[in-house]
Design a protein around this motif. Structure first.
Motif, PDB file in Angstrom:
ATOM      1  N   ASP A  95       4.468  -5.846  17.432  1.00  0.00           N
ATOM      2  CA  ASP A  95       3.083  -6.025  17.862  1.00  0.00           C
ATOM      3  C   ASP A  95       2.136  -5.105  17.084  1.00  0.00           C
ATOM      4  O   ASP A  95       1.019  -5.494  16.724  1.00  0.00           O
ATOM      5  CB  ASP A  95       2.947  -5.727  19.359  1.00  0.00           C
ATOM      6  N   ALA A  96       2.572  -3.884  16.847  1.00  0.00           N
ATOM      7  CA  ALA A  96       1.745  -2.938  16.098  1.00  0.00           C
ATOM      8  C   ALA A  96       1.453  -3.471  14.699  1.00  0.00           C
ATOM      9  O   ALA A  96       0.314  -3.432  14.225  1.00  0.00           O
ATOM     10  CB  ALA A  96       2.432  -1.579  16.013  1.00  0.00           C
ATOM     11  N   ILE A  97       2.477  -3.971  14.049  1.00  0.00           N
ATOM     12  CA  ILE A  97       2.301  -4.504  12.694  1.00  0.00           C
ATOM     13  C   ILE A  97       1.385  -5.731  12.722  1.00  0.00           C
ATOM     14  O   ILE A  97       0.490  -5.885  11.878  1.00  0.00           O
ATOM     15  CB  ILE A  97       3.666  -4.836  12.064  1.00  0.00           C
ATOM     16  N   ALA A  98       1.571  -6.586  13.726  1.00  0.00           N
ATOM     17  CA  ALA A  98       0.729  -7.784  13.833  1.00  0.00           C
ATOM     18  C   ALA A  98      -0.729  -7.392  14.063  1.00  0.00           C
ATOM     19  O   ALA A  98      -1.649  -7.973  13.474  1.00  0.00           O
ATOM     20  CB  ALA A  98       1.230  -8.667  14.970  1.00  0.00           C
ATOM     21  N   ARG A  99      -0.960  -6.405  14.926  1.00  0.00           N
ATOM     22  CA  ARG A  99      -2.332  -5.984  15.233  1.00  0.00           C
ATOM     23  C   ARG A  99      -3.008  -5.347  14.008  1.00  0.00           C
ATOM     24  O   ARG A  99      -4.180  -5.618  13.731  1.00  0.00           O
ATOM     25  CB  ARG A  99      -2.325  -4.952  16.354  1.00  0.00           C
ATOM     26  N   LEU A 100      -2.248  -4.523  13.315  1.00  0.00           N
ATOM     27  CA  LEU A 100      -2.840  -3.746  12.233  1.00  0.00           C
ATOM     28  C   LEU A 100      -2.940  -4.516  10.917  1.00  0.00           C
ATOM     29  O   LEU A 100      -3.592  -4.054   9.981  1.00  0.00           O
ATOM     30  CB  LEU A 100      -2.040  -2.456  12.017  1.00  0.00           C
ATOM     31  N   LEU A 134       4.254  -1.216   7.568  1.00  0.00           N
ATOM     32  CA  LEU A 134       2.809  -1.434   7.474  1.00  0.00           C
ATOM     33  C   LEU A 134       2.340  -1.391   6.022  1.00  0.00           C
ATOM     34  O   LEU A 134       1.538  -2.229   5.576  1.00  0.00           O
ATOM     35  CB  LEU A 134       2.057  -0.386   8.294  1.00  0.00           C
ATOM     36  N   ALA A 135       2.852  -0.427   5.262  1.00  0.00           N
ATOM     37  CA  ALA A 135       2.466  -0.314   3.861  1.00  0.00           C
ATOM     38  C   ALA A 135       2.901  -1.543   3.074  1.00  0.00           C
ATOM     39  O   ALA A 135       2.175  -2.032   2.199  1.00  0.00           O
ATOM     40  CB  ALA A 135       3.060   0.953   3.251  1.00  0.00           C
ATOM     41  N   ALA A 136       4.081  -2.061   3.393  1.00  0.00           N
ATOM     42  CA  ALA A 136       4.574  -3.263   2.711  1.00  0.00           C
ATOM     43  C   ALA A 136       3.680  -4.459   2.989  1.00  0.00           C
ATOM     44  O   ALA A 136       3.592  -5.392   2.179  1.00  0.00           O
ATOM     45  CB  ALA A 136       6.005  -3.564   3.156  1.00  0.00           C
ATOM     46  N   ALA A 137       2.987  -4.421   4.123  1.00  0.00           N
ATOM     47  CA  ALA A 137       2.062  -5.509   4.486  1.00  0.00           C
ATOM     48  C   ALA A 137       0.646  -5.242   3.973  1.00  0.00           C
ATOM     49  O   ALA A 137      -0.277  -5.991   4.299  1.00  0.00           O
ATOM     50  CB  ALA A 137       2.039  -5.682   6.002  1.00  0.00           C
ATOM     51  N   ALA A 150       0.849  -1.188   0.000  1.00  0.00           N
ATOM     52  CA  ALA A 150       0.000   0.000   0.000  1.00  0.00           C
ATOM     53  C   ALA A 150       0.884   1.238   0.000  1.00  0.00           C
ATOM     54  O   ALA A 150       2.098   1.154   0.208  1.00  0.00           O
ATOM     55  CB  ALA A 150      -0.916  -0.011   1.216  1.00  0.00           C
ATOM     56  N   GLN A 151       0.263   2.375  -0.227  1.00  0.00           N
ATOM     57  CA  GLN A 151       1.009   3.627  -0.303  1.00  0.00           C
ATOM     58  C   GLN A 151       1.063   4.298   1.065  1.00  0.00           C
ATOM     59  O   GLN A 151       0.105   4.248   1.826  1.00  0.00           O
ATOM     60  CB  GLN A 151       0.344   4.572  -1.307  1.00  0.00           C
ATOM     61  N   VAL A 152       2.213   4.895   1.378  1.00  0.00           N
ATOM     62  CA  VAL A 152       2.323   5.746   2.567  1.00  0.00           C
ATOM     63  C   VAL A 152       2.071   7.181   2.132  1.00  0.00           C
ATOM     64  O   VAL A 152       2.764   7.701   1.259  1.00  0.00           O
ATOM     65  CB  VAL A 152       3.725   5.629   3.215  1.00  0.00           C
ATOM     66  N   GLN A 153       1.067   7.796   2.711  1.00  0.00           N
ATOM     67  CA  GLN A 153       0.786   9.193   2.414  1.00  0.00           C
ATOM     68  C   GLN A 153       1.335  10.055   3.544  1.00  0.00           C
ATOM     69  O   GLN A 153       0.895   9.955   4.687  1.00  0.00           O
ATOM     70  CB  GLN A 153      -0.702   9.436   2.268  1.00  0.00           C
ATOM     71  N   ARG A 154       2.327  10.873   3.216  1.00  0.00           N
ATOM     72  CA  ARG A 154       2.967  11.722   4.215  1.00  0.00           C
ATOM     73  C   ARG A 154       2.258  13.072   4.272  1.00  0.00           C
ATOM     74  O   ARG A 154       2.062  13.732   3.251  1.00  0.00           O
ATOM     75  CB  ARG A 154       4.446  11.899   3.880  1.00  0.00           C
ATOM     76  N   MET A 155       1.875  13.473   5.485  1.00  0.00           N
ATOM     77  CA  MET A 155       1.164  14.735   5.627  1.00  0.00           C
ATOM     78  C   MET A 155       2.035  15.932   5.295  1.00  0.00           C
ATOM     79  O   MET A 155       1.518  17.014   4.989  1.00  0.00           O
ATOM     80  CB  MET A 155       0.579  14.866   7.033  1.00  0.00           C
ATOM     81  N   SER A 156       3.340  15.758   5.337  1.00  0.00           N
ATOM     82  CA  SER A 156       4.237  16.845   4.929  1.00  0.00           C
ATOM     83  C   SER A 156       4.101  17.130   3.441  1.00  0.00           C
ATOM     84  O   SER A 156       4.497  18.199   2.973  1.00  0.00           O
ATOM     85  CB  SER A 156       5.686  16.481   5.270  1.00  0.00           C
ATOM     86  N   GLN A 157       3.543  16.164   2.685  1.00  0.00           N
ATOM     87  CA  GLN A 157       3.385  16.330   1.234  1.00  0.00           C
ATOM     88  C   GLN A 157       1.913  16.388   0.815  1.00  0.00           C
ATOM     89  O   GLN A 157       1.606  16.625  -0.344  1.00  0.00           O
ATOM     90  CB  GLN A 157       4.060  15.155   0.506  1.00  0.00           C
TER      91      GLN A 157
END
Length: 567
Positions: free
Chosen positions: A560-565, A499-502, A4-11
């Motif tokens: 754990d965060a990656i596993a949960r999400l 997370l995006a890679a998953a 998936a794509q990471v959308q950065r709020m700075s951009q």
């Protein structure tokens, strides 16, 4: 699972606001603007910014998936349409001022499509010539245009809006009933997936025409529709669609009509007070003009006339209130003292079923400062036509079981119609039948307010902090917030990438020079279902995971965060 794509709020082009827009009246309008989802272009015309476009696209995706699942085929028809098909069905005039009309350079008449029954009918007429080509269901997701007199409530009542409209074409009524049922079930799946709380209610067909009609309503304070729900049985209906049977009573024992002096009592309130009676004992007679002709509408004095129902009944004729000039031109009509007796053929008289034959009333005597009592329907005056025209009230009896009805406000998010042959008759849509003879096609029409669904969800799910999207339509699955320091930003971007890679859709707040407090406030306002904060324990690889809806928080490792999400 694809990356998936990471959308950065700075951009990201997003500018949140701390204060509500000055013209905002409802919650969805306030929050969609403040959170940077939409911006006003003109009255009733809205631009969708990147976050808003994602939510809108997610609603479209769910709608497409469920429409495709019932065998519907997607097309895209023009929004700019010729006048002629709408003349053929009468809707060029019926739509009145809501229709955007324009001329091309050669003087030809066109319109911006408010809905596409005519054009779909002509498409099928061109493409389907035999019973073997049917049944077929076609749909599109496209912008519609209606020139609302008072566009308000942000995207809830705009002059341009996104809609899914589909149409079924069959040779037999049984086929239409089946297509209607398939759409009804598809709509239930769509609204359940979107996370909308909704009700299916009986509705009127309105300018669309046809027979059976049901609305899908999302209960919300900002709703413009009022619907009635029975707490005892499964009856539910838009109040405009509620009707009651005519129940005559025995009025033979009522004394003869008697005129009584009632000076200075031109209103129901003053009359009831003067005579010491209940308003429900009096008969209110409202005068309207229908295509310029005066019509009297009779209802019990304690009830209000629903002008929407009156307009619905007389459509496409224009209905307006009588004026001082109208009274001046009709000395037989005494303002404040009009009664149905004696009107005769001069004024057409319609009444609510509560004014049933045999019922007795106190009403105007058609003389100044004078009323009449013991005025019996069917004895002293005749009703030309009975029509349910009162405003439905809380506690009115359920038409099905008699229990007092509950009323609630709601947003219309879908509407399905069994149109029958109205448009096929007007545009002569026939196919060759099995016996070699022409068969007139029967149609259904089915709409979903796609942009409206976004506003309805905002109304139903938002809280004091901001928007709170269901996962299916949220602009991201998780909002990763870097509290501010370089180490925290590094950790936030690292976990966002993993997370995006998953396959997780990630919005990451990596803005420099923005305080943690502002970032946390924006995360709540934007409303992504999960918020993952790289904060004070970033050096230990520990983050805080928050459920946006429940507010529950817990500290988790990156793994754990990656596993949960990704679960």
């Amino acid at each position: 699972m694809a990356n998936a794509q990471v959308q950065r709020m700075s951009q990201l082009m997003v500018k949140t606001l701390r204060d509500d827009p000055a013209d905002a009246e409802v919650l969805s309008h306030k929050l969609l603007v403040r959170a940077g989802y939409v911006r006003r272009t003109a009255a009733g015309i809205w631009s969708w910014l990147p976050l808003g476009k994602r939510v809108l696209a997610n609603v479209e995706r769910v709608v497409r998936e469920e429409m495709d699942a019932i065998g519907a085929q997607e097309v895209l028809l023009p929004a700019l349409l010729p006048r002629e098909p709408y003349d053929a069905t009468g809707r060029w005039d019926e739509y009145g001022q809501e229709l955007f009309r324009l001329k091309d350079r050669k003087g030809g008449d066109y319109l911006l499509g408010p809905t596409h029954e005519e054009i779909f009918t002509l498409l099928v007429k061109d493409q389907c010539t035999s019973y073997k080509d049917l049944p077929v269901i076609l749909y599109q997701i496209q912008s519609k245009f209606r020139d609302e007199a008072r566009p308000r409530a942000g995207i809830l009542r705009g002059r341009e809006f996104l809609m899914k409209d589909s149409y079924s074409f069959d040779t037999a009524d049984e086929g239409l009933a089946e297509a209607y049922a398939r759409h009804r079930e598809a709509y239930q799946r769509i609204f359940a997936r979107l996370g909308l709380d909704y009700r299916i209610v009986a509705a009127t067909a309105g300018a669309m025409g046809g027979s059976k009609s049901e609305e899908f309503l999302a209960p919300a304070e900002a709703g413009e529709d009022t619907f009635a729900d029975c707490p005892n049985c499964d009856f539910a209906a838009n109040t405009e669609a509620i009707s009651y049977p005519l129940q005559p009573v025995d009025g033979s024992a009522v004394p003869a009509l008697e005129e009584i002096p009632t000076p200075a009592t031109p209103t129901i309130e003053t009359l009831a007070a003067s005579l010491g009676v209940q308003a429900s004992d009096t008969l209110k007679n409202l005068l309207v003009k229908v295509d310029g002709e005066i019509v009297a509408v009779g209802v019990p004095g304690d009830r209000e006339v629903d002008l929407g129902k009156v307009e619905e009944h007389f459509a496409p004729a224009a209905v307006e209130m009588v004026t001082e000039a109208d009274f001046a031109g009709r000395p037989d009509l005494v303002r404040g003292y009009v009664g149905p007796q004696g009107l005769g053929e001069k004024v057409r008289y319609i009444a609510d079923p509560r004014v049933a034959p045999g019922t007795a009333w106190i009403t105007g005597a058609n003389k100044a400062d004078t009323h009449a009592k013991n005025v019996v329907a069917g004895r002293d005056f005749e009703v030309d036509e009975y029509v349910d025209v009162v405003v439905v009230q809380e506690g009115d009896p359920c038409p099905a079981c008699g229990t007092g009805l509950k009323l609630d406000r709601a947003i219309e998010i879908g509407h399905i119609f069994q149109l029958g042959r109205k448009y096929a008759d007007a545009l002569k849509l026939d196919v060759l039948g099995q016996n070699g003879k022409p068969v007139r096609v029967t149609m259904g029409s089915y709409g979903i307010g796609v942009s409206r669904a976004v506003a309805a969800l905002a109304e139903q799910t938002a809280d004091e902090q901001g928007l709170c999207w269901p996962k299916e339509i949220a602009p991201a699955d998780v909002h990763v917030v870097a509290a501010g320091k370089a180490l925290q930003t590094e950790l936030a971007l690292d976990v966002a990438g993993k997370l995006a890679a998953a396959g997780v859709r990630v919005l990451v707040d990596d803005r420099a020079g923005v305080s943690p407090g502002v970032k946390f406030t924006d995360a709540e306002l934007i409303g992504v279902p999960r918020i993952l904060v790289a904060g004070r324990r970033s050096a230990e690889g520990i983050l805080e995971l928050k459920d946006r809806k429940t507010g529950e928080r817990e500290e988790v490792s990156v793994e754990d965060a990656i596993a949960r999400l990704t679960a």
